[in-house]
Design an enzyme around this catalytic site. Structure first.
Site, PDB file in Angstrom:
ATOM      1  N   GLU A 141       8.467   2.396  13.990  1.00 51.51           N
ATOM      2  CA  GLU A 141       9.195   2.927  12.836  1.00 51.51           C
ATOM      3  C   GLU A 141       9.148   4.446  12.956  1.00 51.51           C
ATOM      4  O   GLU A 141       8.457   4.999  13.821  1.00 51.51           O
ATOM      5  CB  GLU A 141       8.554   2.448  11.536  1.00 51.51           C
ATOM      6  CG  GLU A 141       8.654   0.940  11.392  1.00 51.51           C
ATOM      7  CD  GLU A 141       8.562   0.440   9.963  1.00 51.51           C
ATOM      8  OE1 GLU A 141       7.492   0.599   9.371  1.00 51.51           O
ATOM      9  OE2 GLU A 141       9.552  -0.127   9.461  1.00 51.51           O
ATOM     10  N   ASN A 193       0.797  -1.237   0.000  1.00 49.89           N
ATOM     11  CA  ASN A 193       0.000   0.000   0.000  1.00 49.89           C
ATOM     12  C   ASN A 193       0.826   1.281   0.000  1.00 49.89           C
ATOM     13  O   ASN A 193       0.350   2.316  -0.455  1.00 49.89           O
ATOM     14  CB  ASN A 193      -1.025  -0.023   1.147  1.00 49.89           C
ATOM     15  CG  ASN A 193      -0.389  -0.118   2.511  1.00 49.89           C
ATOM     16  OD1 ASN A 193       0.763  -0.507   2.641  1.00 49.89           O
ATOM     17  ND2 ASN A 193      -1.143   0.229   3.519  1.00 49.89           N
ATOM     18  N   GLU A 231       4.926  -4.439  12.144  1.00 45.67           N
ATOM     19  CA  GLU A 231       3.922  -3.368  11.990  1.00 45.67           C
ATOM     20  C   GLU A 231       2.748  -3.989  11.265  1.00 45.67           C
ATOM     21  O   GLU A 231       2.884  -4.384  10.107  1.00 45.67           O
ATOM     22  CB  GLU A 231       4.486  -2.209  11.143  1.00 45.67           C
ATOM     23  CG  GLU A 231       5.598  -1.435  11.800  1.00 45.67           C
ATOM     24  CD  GLU A 231       5.151  -0.707  13.040  1.00 45.67           C
ATOM     25  OE1 GLU A 231       3.933  -0.496  13.229  1.00 45.67           O
ATOM     26  OE2 GLU A 231       6.025  -0.372  13.852  1.00 45.67           O
ATOM     27  N   GLY A 272       2.842  -5.564   7.380  1.00 44.69           N
ATOM     28  CA  GLY A 272       1.835  -6.317   6.639  1.00 44.69           C
ATOM     29  C   GLY A 272       0.727  -6.734   7.590  1.00 44.69           C
ATOM     30  O   GLY A 272       0.505  -6.102   8.627  1.00 44.69           O
ATOM     31  N   GLN A 329      -8.221  -8.419  -3.743  1.00 46.68           N
ATOM     32  CA  GLN A 329      -8.576  -7.409  -2.748  1.00 46.68           C
ATOM     33  C   GLN A 329     -10.012  -6.941  -2.967  1.00 46.68           C
ATOM     34  O   GLN A 329     -10.777  -6.765  -2.029  1.00 46.68           O
ATOM     35  CB  GLN A 329      -7.589  -6.226  -2.854  1.00 46.68           C
ATOM     36  CG  GLN A 329      -7.616  -5.287  -1.677  1.00 46.68           C
ATOM     37  CD  GLN A 329      -7.136  -5.959  -0.395  1.00 46.68           C
ATOM     38  OE1 GLN A 329      -6.459  -6.976  -0.432  1.00 46.68           O
ATOM     39  NE2 GLN A 329      -7.527  -5.409   0.738  1.00 46.68           N
ATOM     40  N   GLU A 349     -10.291  -6.165  10.019  1.00 47.56           N
ATOM     41  CA  GLU A 349      -9.741  -5.209   9.064  1.00 47.56           C
ATOM     42  C   GLU A 349     -10.237  -5.562   7.661  1.00 47.56           C
ATOM     43  O   GLU A 349     -10.070  -6.696   7.208  1.00 47.56           O
ATOM     44  CB  GLU A 349      -8.206  -5.275   9.097  1.00 47.56           C
ATOM     45  CG  GLU A 349      -7.554  -4.194   8.271  1.00 47.56           C
ATOM     46  CD  GLU A 349      -6.034  -4.295   8.265  1.00 47.56           C
ATOM     47  OE1 GLU A 349      -5.507  -5.405   8.112  1.00 47.56           O
ATOM     48  OE2 GLU A 349      -5.393  -3.241   8.392  1.00 47.56           O
ATOM     49  N   LYS A 401      12.380  -7.374   0.479  1.00 52.31           N
ATOM     50  CA  LYS A 401      11.402  -8.016  -0.416  1.00 52.31           C
ATOM     51  C   LYS A 401      10.167  -7.112  -0.511  1.00 52.31           C
ATOM     52  O   LYS A 401       9.532  -6.818   0.503  1.00 52.31           O
ATOM     53  CB  LYS A 401      10.996  -9.372   0.171  1.00 52.31           C
ATOM     54  CG  LYS A 401       9.871 -10.031  -0.599  1.00 52.31           C
ATOM     55  CD  LYS A 401       9.210 -11.101   0.231  1.00 52.31           C
ATOM     56  CE  LYS A 401       7.819 -11.484  -0.238  1.00 52.31           C
ATOM     57  NZ  LYS A 401       7.097 -10.584  -1.109  1.00 52.31           N
ATOM     58  N   CYS A 414      -3.098   1.052   6.693  1.00 54.18           N
ATOM     59  CA  CYS A 414      -3.182   0.378   7.996  1.00 54.18           C
ATOM     60  C   CYS A 414      -3.834   1.306   9.010  1.00 54.18           C
ATOM     61  O   CYS A 414      -4.432   0.855   9.975  1.00 54.18           O
ATOM     62  CB  CYS A 414      -1.804  -0.042   8.461  1.00 54.18           C
ATOM     63  SG  CYS A 414      -0.626   1.292   8.396  1.00 54.18           S
TER      64      CYS A 414
HETATM   65  P1  NAD Z   1       0.527  -9.362   3.802  1.00 56.10           P
HETATM   66  O1  NAD Z   1       0.723  -9.642   5.247  1.00 56.10           O
HETATM   67  O2  NAD Z   1      -0.317 -10.263   3.018  1.00 56.10           O
HETATM   68  O3  NAD Z   1       1.938  -9.320   3.057  1.00 56.10           O
HETATM   69  C1  NAD Z   1       2.974  -8.476   3.487  1.00 56.10           C
HETATM   70  C2  NAD Z   1       4.292  -9.022   2.976  1.00 56.10           C
HETATM   71  O4  NAD Z   1       4.561 -10.268   3.617  1.00 56.10           O
HETATM   72  C3  NAD Z   1       4.314  -9.278   1.476  1.00 56.10           C
HETATM   73  O5  NAD Z   1       5.580  -8.914   0.971  1.00 56.10           O
HETATM   74  C4  NAD Z   1       4.131 -10.791   1.401  1.00 56.10           C
HETATM   75  O6  NAD Z   1       4.684 -11.374   0.249  1.00 56.10           O
HETATM   76  C5  NAD Z   1       4.880 -11.249   2.641  1.00 56.10           C
HETATM   77  N1  NAD Z   1       4.471 -12.567   3.149  1.00 56.10           N
HETATM   78  C6  NAD Z   1       3.243 -13.133   3.068  1.00 56.10           C
HETATM   79  N2  NAD Z   1       3.257 -14.341   3.667  1.00 56.10           N
HETATM   80  C7  NAD Z   1       4.510 -14.524   4.166  1.00 56.10           C
HETATM   81  C8  NAD Z   1       5.143 -15.547   4.909  1.00 56.10           C
HETATM   82  N3  NAD Z   1       4.481 -16.653   5.282  1.00 56.10           N
HETATM   83  N4  NAD Z   1       6.444 -15.393   5.261  1.00 56.10           N
HETATM   84  C9  NAD Z   1       7.103 -14.271   4.923  1.00 56.10           C
HETATM   85  N5  NAD Z   1       6.567 -13.267   4.194  1.00 56.10           N
HETATM   86  C10 NAD Z   1       5.278 -13.384   3.836  1.00 56.10           C
HETATM   87  O7  NAD Z   1       0.010  -7.843   3.743  1.00 56.10           O
HETATM   88  P2  NAD Z   1      -0.380  -6.975   2.461  1.00 56.10           P
HETATM   89  O8  NAD Z   1      -1.660  -7.509   1.920  1.00 56.10           O
HETATM   90  O9  NAD Z   1       0.781  -6.819   1.559  1.00 56.10           O
HETATM   91  O10 NAD Z   1      -0.649  -5.540   3.134  1.00 56.10           O
HETATM   92  C11 NAD Z   1      -1.812  -5.220   3.800  1.00 56.10           C
HETATM   93  C12 NAD Z   1      -1.644  -5.399   5.303  1.00 56.10           C
HETATM   94  O11 NAD Z   1      -0.527  -4.649   5.749  1.00 56.10           O
HETATM   95  C13 NAD Z   1      -2.817  -4.844   6.077  1.00 56.10           C
HETATM   96  O12 NAD Z   1      -3.136  -5.739   7.121  1.00 56.10           O
HETATM   97  C14 NAD Z   1      -2.304  -3.536   6.638  1.00 56.10           C
HETATM   98  O13 NAD Z   1      -2.935  -3.096   7.805  1.00 56.10           O
HETATM   99  C15 NAD Z   1      -0.865  -3.872   6.875  1.00 56.10           C
HETATM  100  N6  NAD Z   1      -0.049  -2.659   6.922  1.00 56.10           N
HETATM  101  C16 NAD Z   1       0.443  -2.266   8.135  1.00 56.10           C
HETATM  102  C17 NAD Z   1       1.179  -1.098   8.231  1.00 56.10           C
HETATM  103  C18 NAD Z   1       1.723  -0.643   9.553  1.00 56.10           C
HETATM  104  O14 NAD Z   1       2.654   0.142   9.559  1.00 56.10           O
HETATM  105  N7  NAD Z   1       1.191  -1.082  10.658  1.00 56.10           N
HETATM  106  C19 NAD Z   1       1.432  -0.341   7.083  1.00 56.10           C
HETATM  107  C20 NAD Z   1       0.927  -0.780   5.869  1.00 56.10           C
HETATM  108  C21 NAD Z   1       0.190  -1.956   5.801  1.00 56.10           C
END
Ligand code: NAD
Length: 502
Positions: A470, A158, A256, A234, A337, A391, A181, A290
């Site tokens: 962060e 995002n 995060e 994530g 999504q 969420e 990554k 997020c």
């Molecule tokens: P996601 O958790 O699906 O993926 C995030 C990253 O993790 C991607 O690069 C993905 O390839 C990797 N990943 C997925 N499974 C993995 C595994 N088993 N082992 C290692 N890496 C793995 O999240 P997304 O869909 O990319 O982003 C949306 C989410 O991120 C939402 O929940 C949002 O709230 C959160 N987010 C949090 C913040 C924050 O600062 N708190 C900021 C932005 C987004």
């Protein structure tokens, strides 16, 4: 799928300063979510062998980079910021095409990387340690910040340039080396960032990029014995897996994660201001932040008016391709999504919440090849409903009535998340009371739940984070470790706690 791009390019992984293909020969397409016929590039679908190469390159580069004086490392970061400033518009356009959010927001994303670069470059001449008196005479005590080593970084889609910049710049100024990554669907913006860093003089091996799918890259990175710290942004679901994996080898790990961020609107609030904030907080980035405002808890005296005006204003937002400067809301990032968001709309309906606007895919002629969802407002939502607890990560907001501030805080805190929160009131006493009572890492007064500035700590509590921050000094705390030094110049054995000189 038909492809309409003519400038399509194949990108390698970036390892030790070279472009390296995935040894498996597998690749992935990067397509525009506003028009899935447009192919932006082909990226490597990497796995273990490429991660291992990247980590080894980072480990080798650490020996030299960690010894470069921090002010010199900072100069490279300053040059990076200057390159990003020059290319801000070009990189913002690439980001809109790969991620969907509107141009003013992608310019903001690049600007966030620029701000982060300048802020952490400043740390090159600060990165203050501590000095403190010793309990013994003729003895000097100090602590200095040292780099941690090879850092693994896993990013979401995002904020495809800002979030990597939050990780890379503090890590680099502190003397660490990195393997990063991107999310599988937004690799281009990270390539642009790392391209600028390389042009600015970041040496080979200091920053390595491995593209690919979730655990195929991410899991190998978090388990690699040479990786000393992992920074993940994530979902909470994936954060849990990464946290468990890191704990097995005692890696430092910053998580995060998700949010279900409440905005409270009290009867005495400036209602126009609160409506402006609600629209921006809930529908900015098509709700895919997020910190997005996903619950609005409104006191009963203004509930009806607030609901009607929010729904009315939401329907005036212009949906379309984010490259069009007049558009307010772009597509969500992918078909998956979009399906998730629409599924939650269905859940909300079934749970008995009242849909007052939106709720459908938006696929008029020019949007027919994209993943657009109408801005959606549910009212009369019960705090226990799934749309008030989980969420959604899309342009869907839940309105919940409340009787008082105490009631509102109870609702606000009644979820597993605790990232951001907001309160609209003109009463300073109630504002201060709420700041203390809201169980969240961030609290805004008379502003929506989104809008972090890079020099302040950013992060959440409960299932939104694991205690690290962060941004600001919080990031340095993660990317450095303390070396505690005692210098005894007494020329005799002095025993702490045992010798107690007068
Ligand atoms: P996601 O958790 O699906 O993926 C995030 C990253 O993790 C991607 O690069 C993905 O390839 C990797 N990943 C997925 N499974 C993995 C595994 N088993 N082992 C290692 N890496 C793995 O999240 P997304 O869909 O990319 O982003 C949306 C989410 O991120 C939402 O929940 C949002 O709230 C959160 N987010 C949090 C913040 C924050 O600062 N708190 C900021 C932005 C987004």
């Amino acid at each position: 799928m038909t492809t309409i791009a003519s400038s399509m390019k194949t990108y390698g992984n970036f390892i030790d300063g070279k472009w390296v293909p995935a040894s498996s020969g597998n690749t992935s397409e990067n397509r525009n979510p506003a028009d899935n016929r447009e192919l932006l590039g082909i990226f490597q679908r990497s796995a273990g062998p490429e991660v291992n190469l990247a980590v080894e390159a980072a480990d080798a580069a650490f020996q030299k980079w960690s010894r470069v004086p921090a002010p010199r490392r900072a100069e490279i970061i300053i040059r990076t910021a200057a390159i990003l400033e020059e290319r801000k518009d070009e990189y913002a356009r690439d980001m809109t095409r790969e991620m969907g959010k509107v141009l003013k927001e992608t310019r903001g994303d690049v600007q966030e990387a620029i701000d982060t670069a300048y802020y952490f470059a400043g740390e090159g001449r600060r990165m203050f340690g501590l000095t403190t008196p010793s309990e013994l005479p003729n003895k000097f005590a100090l602590c200095s910040r040292e780099p941690v080593g090879v850092c693994g970084m896993i990013c979401p889609w995002n904020f495809p340039m800002a979030i990597p910049s939050w990780k890379l710049f503090p890590a680099l100024v502190a003397g660490n080396t990195c393997v990063i990554k991107p999310a599988e669907i937004t690799p281009l913006s990270l390539m642009n960032l790392v391209g600028a860093m390389t042009e600015a003089g970041v040496p080979p091996g200091v920053v390595n990029v491995v593209t690919g799918h979730a655990h195929e890259v991410g899991a190998v990175l978090t388990q690699h014995p040479l990786v000393r710290a992992v920074s993940f942004t994530g979902s909470t679901e994936v954060g849990r897996i990464i946290g468990e994996s890191c704990s097995r080898s005692f890696k430092r790990c910053a998580l995060e994660m998700g949010g279900k961020n409440p905005m409270i609107v009290l009867d005495d609030a400036n209602l126009d201001l609160a409506l402006d904030g609600a629209l921006w907080g809930a529908f900015g980035t098509a709700g895919q932040r997020c910190t997005a405002t996903s619950r609005i808890i409104v006191q009963k005296g203004v509930y009806k008016r607030f609901t009607e005006e929010l729904a009315q204003r939401a329907q005036t937002l212009r949906i379309g391709n984010g490259l069009d400067e007049s558009v307010d809301i772009g597509p969500v990032v992918s078909k998956t999504q979009m399906e998730t968001v629409l599924h939650y709309v269905e859940i909300g309906r079934r749970e008995g919440a009242r849909l007052v606007c939106g709720g459908e895919r938006f696929d008029t002629a020019e949007c027919g090849h994209g993943y657009f969802v109408e801005p959606t407002v549910f009212t009369d939502v019960d705090p226990k409903m799934r749309i008030a607890q989980e969420e959604i990560f899309g342009p869907v907001v839940a309105l919940l009535p409340c009787n008082s501030l105490e009631d509102a805080i109870q609702i606000a805190n009644g979820v597993n998340y605790g990232l951001s929160s907001a309160l609209y009131t003109r009463d300073i006493n109630r504002a201060l009371e709420a700041i203390a009572a809201l169980d969240a890492g961030i609290a805004y007064i008379n502003a929506p739940t989104i809008g972090a500035e890079v020099h302040l700590p950013f992060g959440g509590v409960k299932q939104s984070g694991n205690g690290h921050r962060e941004g600001g000094v919080g990031a340095l705390d993660f990317y450095t470790q303390w070396k505690t030094v005692y210098i005894d110049y007494s020329d005799r054995l002095q025993r702490a706690q045992i010798d107690r000189p007068e």
